[in-house]
Scaffold this motif. Structure first.
Motif, PDB file in Angstrom:
ATOM      1  N   GLY A  63      45.620   4.569  25.144  1.00 20.94           N
ATOM      2  CA  GLY A  63      44.792   5.642  24.607  1.00 20.94           C
ATOM      3  C   GLY A  63      45.435   6.279  23.394  1.00 20.94           C
ATOM      4  O   GLY A  63      44.796   6.494  22.367  1.00 20.94           O
ATOM      5  N   PHE A  64      46.710   6.586  23.516  1.00 21.68           N
ATOM      6  CA  PHE A  64      47.417   7.185  22.392  1.00 21.68           C
ATOM      7  C   PHE A  64      47.410   6.258  21.185  1.00 21.68           C
ATOM      8  O   PHE A  64      47.295   6.700  20.043  1.00 21.68           O
ATOM      9  CB  PHE A  64      48.865   7.507  22.781  1.00 21.68           C
ATOM     10  CG  PHE A  64      49.025   8.891  23.313  1.00 21.68           C
ATOM     11  CD1 PHE A  64      49.066   9.124  24.674  1.00 21.68           C
ATOM     12  CD2 PHE A  64      49.123   9.973  22.453  1.00 21.68           C
ATOM     13  CE1 PHE A  64      49.202  10.403  25.170  1.00 21.68           C
ATOM     14  CE2 PHE A  64      49.257  11.256  22.944  1.00 21.68           C
ATOM     15  CZ  PHE A  64      49.294  11.479  24.309  1.00 21.68           C
ATOM     16  N   LEU A  65      47.565   4.974  21.460  1.00 20.10           N
ATOM     17  CA  LEU A  65      47.564   4.001  20.372  1.00 20.10           C
ATOM     18  C   LEU A  65      46.245   4.049  19.619  1.00 20.10           C
ATOM     19  O   LEU A  65      46.210   4.120  18.385  1.00 20.10           O
ATOM     20  CB  LEU A  65      47.798   2.606  20.951  1.00 20.10           C
ATOM     21  CG  LEU A  65      48.308   1.538  19.983  1.00 20.10           C
ATOM     22  CD1 LEU A  65      49.667   1.944  19.454  1.00 20.10           C
ATOM     23  CD2 LEU A  65      48.404   0.190  20.695  1.00 20.10           C
ATOM     24  N   PHE A  66      45.146   4.044  20.348  1.00 25.51           N
ATOM     25  CA  PHE A  66      43.847   4.067  19.690  1.00 25.51           C
ATOM     26  C   PHE A  66      43.566   5.391  19.013  1.00 25.51           C
ATOM     27  O   PHE A  66      42.854   5.469  18.027  1.00 25.51           O
ATOM     28  CB  PHE A  66      42.734   3.728  20.686  1.00 25.51           C
ATOM     29  CG  PHE A  66      42.567   2.251  20.898  1.00 25.51           C
ATOM     30  CD1 PHE A  66      42.920   1.661  22.090  1.00 25.51           C
ATOM     31  CD2 PHE A  66      42.075   1.449  19.882  1.00 25.51           C
ATOM     32  CE1 PHE A  66      42.792   0.299  22.281  1.00 25.51           C
ATOM     33  CE2 PHE A  66      41.934   0.089  20.059  1.00 25.51           C
ATOM     34  CZ  PHE A  66      42.302  -0.490  21.261  1.00 25.51           C
ATOM     35  N   LEU A  67      44.135   6.445  19.571  1.00 23.27           N
ATOM     36  CA  LEU A  67      44.007   7.761  18.943  1.00 23.27           C
ATOM     37  C   LEU A  67      44.673   7.776  17.579  1.00 23.27           C
ATOM     38  O   LEU A  67      44.261   8.482  16.667  1.00 23.27           O
ATOM     39  CB  LEU A  67      44.703   8.819  19.798  1.00 23.27           C
ATOM     40  CG  LEU A  67      43.860   9.741  20.658  1.00 23.27           C
ATOM     41  CD1 LEU A  67      44.796  10.679  21.405  1.00 23.27           C
ATOM     42  CD2 LEU A  67      42.920  10.548  19.806  1.00 23.27           C
ATOM     43  N   SER A  68      45.728   6.988  17.451  1.00 21.14           N
ATOM     44  CA  SER A  68      46.527   7.018  16.239  1.00 21.14           C
ATOM     45  C   SER A  68      46.087   5.979  15.224  1.00 21.14           C
ATOM     46  O   SER A  68      46.709   5.827  14.187  1.00 21.14           O
ATOM     47  CB  SER A  68      48.000   6.797  16.596  1.00 21.14           C
ATOM     48  OG  SER A  68      48.360   7.555  17.727  1.00 21.14           O
TER      49      SER A  68
END
Lengths: 328, 368, 321
Positions: free
Chosen positions: A138-143
């Motif tokens: 999730g964090f990866l896609f957020l970034s």
């Protein structure tokens, strides 16, 4: 409920006027569309330039221009365009809105479903390996920057087309083939082929924040007293989870998705540019580049109205889901 | 719940009069700062139809004990000991078995009525749900039963109100709805965990009355958990006083109030303002200090630092629950015999205030 | 066990000695001294932050990246604004760690410069919008009534303005694209989010008893806002600042990508991605490296923000009482 809706709509009208005024002034005062004609070889005649000046209302004071424009809108005239000499701003905007909304709608549905699944699983299996994996992903896609991801998928799609499928599975140019195919089935398939990649881009960059939120919301609900009471009643785990926990935990998500619609629109603008869709994004960017006031102002009116309407729908949905706020 | 040690106690022949039997229950939780021993060996029997009041301060373990009975502890909790309901051993029982018992044979009422009910479903739905979870009746019949229950607990115009939502009710009425849910399937045991704590005094009476009617209608035994001695006095048949995760006194209600045998109980009674005080000059005798941390309990009796009667022995050895004057009156104190006939102000000093060293106070500028 | 001694021997915080017990049965037995040490809020927050390993790691990586981006160019042979080399389109090598583009520009120098610009702009955005938004929201929430209505109406208008549109319109026309101007434009729109959030926090905080107590003791409005409300809202504010930093980077790079942000001859990571978008498979270093830099920066900022969120507002984890 009806009164509430009407009251909300009335409040938004001055909001629309003020923000459209701001953007109108900004666009009109920070660039001269006639600059594009300067230095052309052979040079444009003075008569032509003068005529253009009149046509684009560049001789009028700002406020007058704005008010005339606003009045014109009420009559269906959305003003002259630098590029489009036939004054079809309104048709352009609404047609392109349809194209963009198609993308946004499918992407949002996908993103919401994904967010709910990921969020709920993360909450129920808190601190498990799955939870950590989901969180990190999730964090990866957020970034992920939207434009970068879009280019990646586009080029990747092309690569897959040539090297793996041997035929065009992913359509990376435009939102529909030209000329469009015949038959309902073919059209649907064609649309799908064009939709796939842009939808994935938009959905994957939107779901992450919502899934984090859903996880938090679900965790909060799971720790609440009424869940404890439901379990004390002897209800099956499944029933407690679905009927009580999920049902209540989904409610805040409606507000969150509504709040993000503006940024999704922004993401759609960028995605469209890369996949060369003839949607709102292309129109806006060309308008800005050409210092074309009326298309840009018109764009703002349409998009702001869309955002406001969407928020209103979300509020209504919220009232349906949560009986507590029905009695205002 | 993680099962740690079920013990090798011989299976006793159960007294048919005993509905619930707790033996040497121990519960601990792993936390950031270490293992918290919330319950350190609780044993009692609950007889059919009786009201057992469990009294104690926050952190004494009284709520955790009941949550363990219901199987509602978080997964990280470690439980050992035995809780017997009829032929079933509840500690370590399967989720399926627990679900059969919860809401049907053993029901629970929680402390905060404002958050106990799901806000998006009508109260009729939530009561009917409890009924239909255990009996295969139609929705209509379950709703009828819901109306009937609302009537019993004293909700006016039940037939109309049954479709209302929880937020349309006051705290006292919501608690009565919770009681209705608890009694829906005529349970054998009702556990009421601080049912009146979150409510105004005037509303408390209404809720207690509803509880009484619930007991009458169902014939259930009740475990009433509270820190309010006044509530216990009016409702309980027997009282169990808990301190630092263990029972320290168990007796019939009159014995506890008039003939306490454990300094803590005495202190509790002395710290309550009483309308029937014999002289107006009698001052309250609060217990100084605060309950010990359940993380690092020192050895010996946990009440020692606050006990005016404490001696060397108390610091070394934790006293067991022993019978005192009668076999039904148990107390956990080495010197319980000395307390015979004592009043609170004879043992505790009046008007104790925790000493704070004198010194420069905070700078007013910092406060403002 | 170390935690316990931490509690007992904490010399840097104030300690309180409590004497308990004593009664007719005699003192001495009950006189046990317990030293109770007070941990300040900041120390606890710091401790919680570092327990979040990913956040601590991200902090380290972020600082490292910033150092590399700002310091290395002084020692590096190629500059972003110097004459290009004659190595056209070479893949990464020792002399050109990030390869070169088709005009011979050293991508290492360009990526570092782009990182510099993106970091500067994002930091400006975060600080500006958080600073303005926090004060704006605190004042609005504190005074309520007409002041609040007016201030929030204005904030609402700002919120309806789509960031990309306004930033693009201004960025395209207010030429030059100096970094702080871009930061100002974007920050000038994002502050409204912070204002909203801080206002909400202040609205709930102002009802607390200590505010009423301070007022009863005669504290002035400004004193209450600055000494009581803002510090207690600091957790929310700081977390929001990191979110805005991440948003700032993504917005700026997107703007630069479509051409309305940082302009040539200067560079931004977004601009670099634009220039490399046709080379995804042919000269991948032109596309992947700037992209990964953006991702890493935003990812680390997001993790740091998550760690800060944990530090200031710890959720109950494994135990429920």
């Amino acid at each position: 409920m009806l009164v509430y809706t009407i009251r909300r709509l009335l409040v938004t009208i001055p909001l629309l006027i003020v923000s459209s005024f701001i953007v109108f002034v900004m666009e009109a005062s920070t660039g001269n569309p006639l600059d594009a004609y300067v230095g052309h070889n052979p040079p444009y005649s003075a008569a032509f330039l003068h005529a253009e000046k009149i046509r684009l209302h560049l001789d009028q004071p700002m406020v007058e221009r704005y008010v005339n424009w606003l009045i014109g809108i009420l009559h269906g005239d959305w003003g002259p365009s630098v590029v489009d000499r036939h004054g079809v701003i309104r048709e352009q905007l609404f047609q392109r809105l349809g194209v963009t909304v198609r993308l946004i709608f499918v992407a949002m549905v996908l993103a919401v479903v994904l967010a709910i699944i990921v969020g709920v699983i993360s909450a129920v299996k808190q601190y498990s390996f799955l939870d950590y994996t989901f969180t990190f992903t999730g964090f990866l896609f957020l970034s992920l920057p939207v434009f970068w991801f879009a280019i990646l998928l586009k080029e990747g799609g092309i690569w897959l087309n040539t090297n793996v499928f041997g035929q065009r599975v992913f359509d990376t140019i435009g939102e529909a083939s030209i000329p469009p195919p015949h038959g309902f089935g073919s059209v649907l398939l064609d649309d799908f082929g064009h939709l796939v990649l842009p939808t994935i881009v938009l959905a994957m960059t939107s779901y992450a924040a919502w899934s984090r939120f859903q996880r938090g919301s679900m965790l909060e609900v799971l720790g609440s007293d009424y869940i404890r009471l439901a379990r004390a009643k002897g209800l099956s785990r499944r029933r407690v989870m679905v009927r009580h926990a999920l049902r209540t935990a989904l409610i805040p998500l409606t507000t969150v998705t509504a709040l993000d619609i503006a940024s999704i629109l922004g993401g759609a603008v960028i995605t469209e540019t890369i996949f060369q869709w003839h949607g709102m994004g292309e129109y806006l960017l060309s308008g800005i580049r050409n210092h074309d006031v009326y298309p840009v102002a018109g764009w703002l009116l349409v998009s702001a109205a869309f955002v406001i309407l969407f928020n209103l729908l979300a509020d209504l949905l919220y009232a349906v889901l949560d009986p507590r706020i029905r009695y205002e | 719940m993680t099962l740690v040690d079920i013990g090798n106690e011989p299976v006793e022949a159960l007294d048919p009069n005993v509905v619930l039997s707790v033996r040497d229950l121990k519960v601990q939780f792993p936390t950031e700062d270490g293992m918290v021993h919330a319950v350190r060996g609780v044993s009692y029997d609950l007889h059919a139809g009786e009201v057992l009041g469990i009294v104690g301060e926050s952190g004494s373990g009284k709520s955790v004990t009941s949550l363990t009975i219901m199987g509602l502890l978080p997964r990280s909790a470690q439980v050992s000991g035995s809780i017997r309901f009829g032929k079933t051993e509840l500690v370590g029982a399967s989720e399926k078995r627990l679900n059969e018992i919860r809401g049907r044979n053993i029901a629970m009422i929680f402390q905060d009525p404002m958050t106990s009910l799901n806000p998006v479903y009508s109260i009729g739905y939530q009561i009917a749900e409890a009924v239909r979870a255990h009996r295969g009746v139609s929705k209509a019949k379950a709703l009828d039963r819901a109306v009937e229950l609302l009537d019993i607990v004293g909700i006016p115009r039940a037939r109309e109100r049954v479709d209302s939502y929880p937020h349309e009710f006051s705290g006292g009425m919501r608690q009565r709805v919770v009681i209705a849910i608890a009694m829906a399937n005529n349970p054998d045991v009702i556990i009421a965990d601080e049912p009146t704590t979150a409510l105004d005094v005037t509303v408390q009476a209404q809720v207690l009355e509803a509880l009484g009617r619930a007991r009458e209608a169902t014939g259930a035994a009740m475990i009433l958990i509270t820190h309010d001695l006044g509530v216990v006095a009016g409702q309980a048949d027997r009282v169990l006083v808990m301190y630092a995760g263990r029972p320290v006194e168990v007796a019939k209600v009159d014995d506890v109030y008039y003939r306490p045998r454990m300094p803590y109980t005495l202190g509790l009674l002395g710290s309550m303002p009483r309308l029937d005080a014999s002289t107006r000059q009698e001052r309250l005798t609060p217990i100084a200090g605060s309950p010990p941390s359940m993380l690092n309990l020192p050895s010996g009796c946990p009440f020692t630092p606050r006990c005016p009667m404490a001696r060397d022995l108390c610091e070394h050895t934790e006293p067991d629950l022993q019978p005192t004057t009668s076999p039904e009156h148990l107390a956990a104190c080495h010197f319980s015999a000395e307390l015979e006939g004592s009043a609170a102000n004879e043992v505790f000093e009046a008007g104790i205030v925790d000493d704070v060293p004198a010194g420069p106070g905070p700078d007013p500028k910092d406060v403002l | 066990m170390s935690e316990r001694s931490d509690l007992l021997h904490d010399t840097s915080s104030s300690g309180q000695t409590v004497v308990l017990g004593g009664g007719p049965a005699g003192p001495g037995r009950g006189d046990r001294e317990f030293e109770v040490a007070e941990r300040s809020q900041w120390r606890m927050a710091r401790r919680r932050f570092f327990r979040h390993r990913l956040a601590a790691l991200s902090l380290f990586v972020f600082i490292l990246l910033a150092l590399v981006a700002f310091v290395t160019p002084y020692f590096w042979k190629w500059k972003y604004n110097s004459d290009p080399s004659f190595d056209f389109s070479v893949s990464p090598s020792w002399s050109h760690p990030f390869g070169t583009d088709d005009t011979g520009n050293d991508m290492f120098a360009f990526v570092l410069r782009g990182t510099q610009q993106s970091l500067k702009i994002a930091l400006f955005i975060a600080l500006f919008s958080t600073g303005v938004g926090a004060v704006y929201g605190a004042v609005s929430g504190f005074y309520k009534g007409w002041t609040d209505s007016l201030l929030m109406r204005f904030a609402d208008v700002v919120l309806t303005l789509p960031i990309y549109v306004v930033a693009a319109v201004l960025g395209a026309n207010v030429g030059g694209g100096t970094w702080w101007l871009i930061g100002l434009i974007v920050g000038g729109l994002l502050w409204a989010y912070v204002a909203r959030v801080v206002r909400g926090t202040v609205l709930s905080l102002r009802e607390k008893d200590y505010v009423e107590a301070a007022r009863a003791l005669g504290a002035s409005d400004w004193r209450i806002i600055s000494r009581h409300l803002l510090p207690n809202a600091m957790g929310v504010i700081i977390v929001n600042a990191t979110v805005l930093m991440a948003t700032g980077i993504l917005t700026e790079t997107a703007l630069s990508f479509i051409g309305f942000g940082v302009q040539p001859p200067d560079t931004s990571l977004g601009l670099l991605v634009n220039q490399g978008q046709t080379a995804v498979f042919t000269r991948p270093w032109l596309f992947w490296i700037p992209g990964i830099f953006i991702i890493v920066i935003v990812l680390t900022v997001n993790f740091i923000g998550d760690g800060l969120r944990d530090a200031f507002d710890p959720q109950q984890t494994r135990v429920r009482s």
